[in-house]
Enzyme design. Structure first.
Site, PDB file in Angstrom:
ATOM      1  N   LYS A  83     -22.154   9.923 -31.241  1.00 51.56           N
ATOM      2  CA  LYS A  83     -23.262  10.464 -32.134  1.00 51.56           C
ATOM      3  C   LYS A  83     -22.716  11.904 -32.584  1.00 51.56           C
ATOM      4  CE  LYS A  83     -27.418  10.560 -30.443  1.00 51.56           C
ATOM      5  NZ  LYS A  83     -28.377  10.678 -29.147  1.00 51.56           N
TER       6      LYS A  83
HETATM    7  O1  LIG Z   1     -37.317  14.711 -29.378  1.00 49.84           O
HETATM    8  P1  LIG Z   1     -36.997  14.159 -28.142  1.00 49.84           P
HETATM    9  O2  LIG Z   1     -38.230  13.386 -27.507  1.00 49.84           O
HETATM   10  O3  LIG Z   1     -36.477  15.064 -27.402  1.00 49.84           O
HETATM   11  O4  LIG Z   1     -36.066  12.932 -28.619  1.00 49.84           O
HETATM   12  C1  LIG Z   1     -34.865  13.354 -29.027  1.00 49.84           C
HETATM   13  C2  LIG Z   1     -33.959  12.033 -29.746  1.00 49.84           C
HETATM   14  O5  LIG Z   1     -32.412  12.536 -30.070  1.00 49.84           O
HETATM   15  C3  LIG Z   1     -31.751  11.568 -29.706  1.00 49.84           C
HETATM   16  O6  LIG Z   1     -30.618  12.405 -29.467  1.00 49.84           O
HETATM   17  C4  LIG Z   1     -31.749  10.815 -30.954  1.00 49.84           C
HETATM   18  O7  LIG Z   1     -30.364   9.786 -30.896  1.00 49.84           O
HETATM   19  C5  LIG Z   1     -32.298  10.492 -28.816  1.00 49.84           C
HETATM   20  O8  LIG Z   1     -31.604  10.704 -27.615  1.00 49.84           O
HETATM   21  C6  LIG Z   1     -33.613  11.082 -28.763  1.00 49.84           C
HETATM   22  O9  LIG Z   1     -34.558  10.064 -29.383  1.00 49.84           O
END
Ligand SMILES: O=P(O)(O)OC[C@H]1O[C@](O)(CO)[C@@H](O)[C@@H]1O
Length: 221
Positions: A83
């Site tokens: 990522k």
């Molecule tokens: O807004 P939240 O619930 O913290 O989610 C952050 C999102 O970011 C991510 O890093 C995107 O891949 C996931 O881990 C998650 O879905």
């Protein structure tokens, strides 16, 4: 549709894996930092449990360092996805990694323009943050819709993964709009399965079956 659980908690991962429907585990720096163990150790443990993709987000700030960090993690995981937070350095890093056959995910995507550049940089996935967009009064689902529509018109292969999803209905909505994947907390995964009508229906079936067995036993005596 690919389904991921968004956690580094080993108990949650074991439970979710045992359901046999999981495509892997996504993490981010916030999630890993809450585990209280060195992140490489935790990634190794997750790798032992998970038959699927394991996603790790780099924290370096320039493309050379991002690639170095990514390659270190890639060597620990059977099916890594790297990522990268959308930005100039991440575009460069994504191109280098994808040219080496390593899957990348451009994360922190909040606009169609960012999605288009991510695809150009060879990202396998992009993560629009549905919940966080809703938090600031815009529509996360509208962004998913716009991106999937443009990717379809342009024949772009990069997959949209719905991220920052907070309810089972969010998963249904992003699927309906053409997202090819979704990542969610363990709680939301269980919400997808649970339904009070299923529970009461099962109680009724079991009660009827028991009554039938009692009736058979009485007629046989
Ligand atoms: O807004 P939240 O619930 O913290 O989610 C952050 C999102 O970011 C991510 O890093 C995107 O891949 C996931 O881990 C998650 O879905």
């Amino acid at each position: 549709m690919e389904i991921y659980i968004d956690t580094a908690d080993l108990n949650e991962i074991k439970k979710a894996m045992s359901l046999s429907i999981l495509d892997g585990v996504t993490t981010n720096p916030t999630i890993l930092s809450k585990q209280g163990v060195p992140y490489k150790e935790r990634l190794g443990e997750i790798n032992e449990i998970v038959d699927g993709k394991i996603w790790y987000q780099v924290v370096s700030s320039n493309s050379e360092a991002m690639v170095r960090e990514a390659l270190e993690v890639v060597s620990l995981l059977e099916q890594p996805v790297i990522k990268l937070p959308i930005g100039q350095e991440s575009l460069k890093a994504s191109k280098i990694l994808s040219n080496q056959g390593i899957e990348t995910n451009m994360t922190l995507v909040f606009s169609v323009a960012q999605a288009i550049l991510s695809a150009k940089a060879g990202a396998s996935y992009i993560s629009p943050y549905v919940g966080r967009i809703n938090d600031i009064g815009w529509s996360g689902l509208q962004l998913i819709k716009d991106i999937t529509q443009i990717f379809s018109i342009q024949g772009i292969q990069t997959k949209v993964i719905g991220a920052s999803l907070r309810s089972s209905q969010d998963i249904v909505s992003v699927a309906e709009l053409g997202a090819k994947a979704a990542t969610m907390p363990f709680k939301v995964l269980t919400q997808m399965l649970n339904n009070p009508m299923t529970d009461s229906g099962l109680v009724q079936f079991n009660d009827d079956w028991k009554a039938y067995q009692r009736q058979l036993a009485t007629t046989q005596n």
